[in-house]
Design a protein around this motif. Structure first.
Motif, PDB file in Angstrom:
ATOM      1  N   GLY A  33      21.508   5.753  -6.026  1.00 57.64           N
ATOM      2  CA  GLY A  33      20.160   5.204  -6.162  1.00 57.64           C
ATOM      3  C   GLY A  33      19.960   3.931  -5.367  1.00 57.64           C
ATOM      4  N   PHE A  34      20.957   3.051  -5.386  1.00 56.44           N
ATOM      5  CA  PHE A  34      20.835   1.763  -4.695  1.00 56.44           C
ATOM      6  C   PHE A  34      20.915   1.925  -3.183  1.00 56.44           C
ATOM      7  N   THR A  35      21.968   2.575  -2.708  1.00 55.03           N
ATOM      8  CA  THR A  35      22.176   2.635  -1.263  1.00 55.03           C
ATOM      9  C   THR A  35      21.190   3.559  -0.558  1.00 55.03           C
ATOM     10  N   SER A  36      20.634   4.533  -1.291  1.00 52.75           N
ATOM     11  CA  SER A  36      19.728   5.491  -0.656  1.00 52.75           C
ATOM     12  C   SER A  36      18.358   4.901  -0.353  1.00 52.75           C
ATOM     13  N   SER A  37      17.995   3.830  -1.025  1.00 53.91           N
ATOM     14  CA  SER A  37      16.599   3.396  -0.867  1.00 53.91           C
ATOM     15  C   SER A  37      16.379   1.886  -0.854  1.00 53.91           C
ATOM     16  N   PHE A  38      17.439   1.076  -0.853  1.00 52.98           N
ATOM     17  CA  PHE A  38      17.162  -0.359  -0.852  1.00 52.98           C
ATOM     18  C   PHE A  38      16.487  -0.786   0.448  1.00 52.98           C
ATOM     19  N   ALA A  39      16.746  -0.055   1.557  1.00 53.67           N
ATOM     20  CA  ALA A  39      16.076  -0.370   2.821  1.00 53.67           C
ATOM     21  C   ALA A  39      14.571  -0.146   2.708  1.00 53.67           C
ATOM     22  N   VAL A  40      14.165   0.860   1.906  1.00 56.52           N
ATOM     23  CA  VAL A  40      12.738   1.119   1.706  1.00 56.52           C
ATOM     24  C   VAL A  40      12.098  -0.046   0.957  1.00 56.52           C
ATOM     25  N   VAL A  41      12.799  -0.569  -0.046  1.00 59.89           N
ATOM     26  CA  VAL A  41      12.285  -1.713  -0.804  1.00 59.89           C
ATOM     27  C   VAL A  41      12.087  -2.917   0.112  1.00 59.89           C
ATOM     28  N   LEU A  42      13.076  -3.213   0.935  1.00 55.00           N
ATOM     29  CA  LEU A  42      12.968  -4.359   1.831  1.00 55.00           C
ATOM     30  C   LEU A  42      11.840  -4.166   2.837  1.00 55.00           C
ATOM     31  N   ALA A  43      11.704  -2.945   3.366  1.00 59.12           N
ATOM     32  CA  ALA A  43      10.622  -2.674   4.314  1.00 59.12           C
ATOM     33  C   ALA A  43       9.262  -2.858   3.656  1.00 59.12           C
ATOM     34  N   GLY A  44       9.130  -2.385   2.410  1.00 56.02           N
ATOM     35  CA  GLY A  44       7.855  -2.510   1.709  1.00 56.02           C
ATOM     36  C   GLY A  44       7.502  -3.952   1.393  1.00 56.02           C
ATOM     37  N   LEU A  45       8.447  -4.715   0.882  1.00 53.80           N
ATOM     38  CA  LEU A  45       8.185  -6.114   0.539  1.00 53.80           C
ATOM     39  C   LEU A  45       7.865  -6.945   1.777  1.00 53.80           C
ATOM     40  N   THR A  46       8.593  -6.683   2.857  1.00 53.46           N
ATOM     41  CA  THR A  46       8.330  -7.408   4.105  1.00 53.46           C
ATOM     42  C   THR A  46       6.939  -7.087   4.635  1.00 53.46           C
ATOM     43  N   ALA A  47       6.535  -5.829   4.513  1.00 50.41           N
ATOM     44  CA  ALA A  47       5.235  -5.410   5.050  1.00 50.41           C
ATOM     45  C   ALA A  47       4.067  -6.082   4.346  1.00 50.41           C
ATOM     46  N   VAL A  48       4.230  -6.456   3.068  1.00 44.22           N
ATOM     47  CA  VAL A  48       3.121  -7.094   2.353  1.00 44.22           C
ATOM     48  C   VAL A  48       3.253  -8.619   2.330  1.00 44.22           C
TER      49      VAL A  48
END
Length: 410
Positions: A33-48
């Motif tokens: 769960g962590f390694t599969s999607s933490f990059a998505v979290v960082l991309a989303g937070l950075t985008a906003v």
């Protein structure tokens, strides 16, 4: 009459065997769960609008709240219930752009989504209202939001091919031989490529940046942030995470503690939002790892897998700052490329579900295209307008009682 021999174990005769599979399954659940999607979290937070420190704080906040929430729910219910951060919600943020009011307004939107999640547990009518949103439209909105992010790996091939090509090749090979570990393996390759690049360039990493820390942001509230972030984030989280999460547990013979789960995820989102956490929810795909046969033959002990995954998330939280420090120094587009690979499966599933009904494809198609367009109107992003447009088109095209369709059937 001779005594029966004591049960033998690998530890020696006379010792009672302890099945370690639930604990191992819980650790695997957290790692995937962590390694599969933490990059998505960082991309989303950075985008906003989040800066690296705020993005690191947000990742830490959702990791901690997921871990604590799982510990509570699995212990209380004795069900292998697991939580996760909202990966579709993070993808939605990545496609939304910085709202009017910047990062503080985005944090206000996270609080709004958390309040809606908590109210779903307190007010049954809100859950029934959510159920009235056609699943095809919710999935079409998600697919449209994911499209741009899933194009990132292939766009990056043109700008940083030496960085991205090994990552895509690793992902493809792992999809062939070990699909569950495809994204974690691709992430490891990406981190290795970034590390080699930084070492060859002599780029230093400050030791202080490796220490996880929560950064408070005073939220601001606006109609645009509520409509453009809070509502779509809530809808996507419910439709793509919470409802499928219930279905996954039910497929293994477990009933989800629905009301406690909504209250815990809502409270966790509210608690994590001021520190940058966007949303937490019931796990969907990774839930099967803790509830299935891999967690042991004794179904009554599989809740230990959920509990262990919560503890593992708390351990993984210690690495959040180091990961952000490394990823923040990556070439432009690298983070989005890894996030896009992580979401390809979700995009395929969402698009398939959106267009599954051959007689009801126009409204989902309009929803998909509107969400993918990136339209911003009145300071509100495309996800909100996509859902609204889909509902309007569906209402207009719906056969009228006694109309042509009715006369034909008569």
């Amino acid at each position: 009459m001779p005594k029966s021999p004591a049960p033998a174990t690998s530890a020696g005769p006379g010792l009672v065997r302890t099945d370690s599979r639930p604990a191992i399954a819980g650790i695997v659940t957290a790692l995937v769960g962590f390694t599969s999607s933490f990059a998505v979290v960082l991309a989303g937070l950075t985008a906003v609008g989040a800066n690296p420190a705020q993005a690191a704080s947000g990742l830490l906040a959702v990791t901690l709240t997921v871990g604590l929430g799982v510990l509570f729910l699995s212990w209380r219910s004795r069900v292998p219930v697991t939580l996760a951060w909202s990966t579709p919600g993070a993808a939605l943020l990545a496609a939304s752009g910085v709202p009017d009011g910047g990062w503080p307004a985005a944090v206000g939107g996270f609080l709004g989504a958390g309040l809606l999640l908590a109210l779903t547990g307190l007010v049954p009518a809100l859950g029934r209202l959510m159920a009235r949103i056609p699943p095809s439209l919710a999935q079409a909105m998600l697919a449209g939001v994911l499209l741009q992010l899933c194009l990132a790996p292939f766009k990056a091939l043109g700008s940083v091919p030496l960085f991205v090509a090994p990552v895509i090749l690793c992902w493809l090979l792992m999809m062939k031989f070990a699909p569950r570990w495809a994204v974690p393996a691709a992430l490891l390759v990406a981190l290795g490529v970034i590390g080699v690049s930084l070492a060859s360039a002599g780029t230093p990493v400050a030791p202080a940046a490796l220490v996880p820390a929560l950064a408070w942001t005073m939220p601001t509230f606006s109609v645009q942030a509520m409509a453009g972030i809070a509502v779509p984030l809530f809808v996507v989280t419910m439709a793509s995470q919470n409802i499928p999460g219930v279905a996954v547990l039910r497929s293994f013979g477990y009933e989800t503690p629905w009301r406690p789960a909504m209250l815990v995820t809502g409270a966790g989102t509210l608690a994590g939002a001021p520190f940058g956490g966007h949303a937490i929810n019931l796990a969907a795909l990774s839930a099967a790892l803790a509830a299935g046969e891999e967690a042991g033959a004794d179904r009554s002990r599989r809740w230990i897998a959920g509990f262990t995954s919560g503890a593992a998330y708390l351990v993984l939280a210690a690495f959040s700052a180091a990961l952000v420090s490394l990823v923040s120094k990556a070439p432009a587009g690298m983070l989005e490329a890894v996030a896009g690979l992580a979401l390809l499966g979700t995009l395929a599933s969402a698009a398939s579900a959106a267009l599954a009904d051959a007689e009801d494809r126009i409204a989902p198609a309009v929803t998909f295209l509107m969400a993918a367009s990136g339209l911003v109107f009145g300071g509100i992003g495309s996800a909100f307008w996509a859902l609204l447009a889909g509902l309007v088109v569906r209402l207009v095209l719906q056969p009228r009682p006694g109309g042509r369709a009715g006369r034909k059937s008569a």
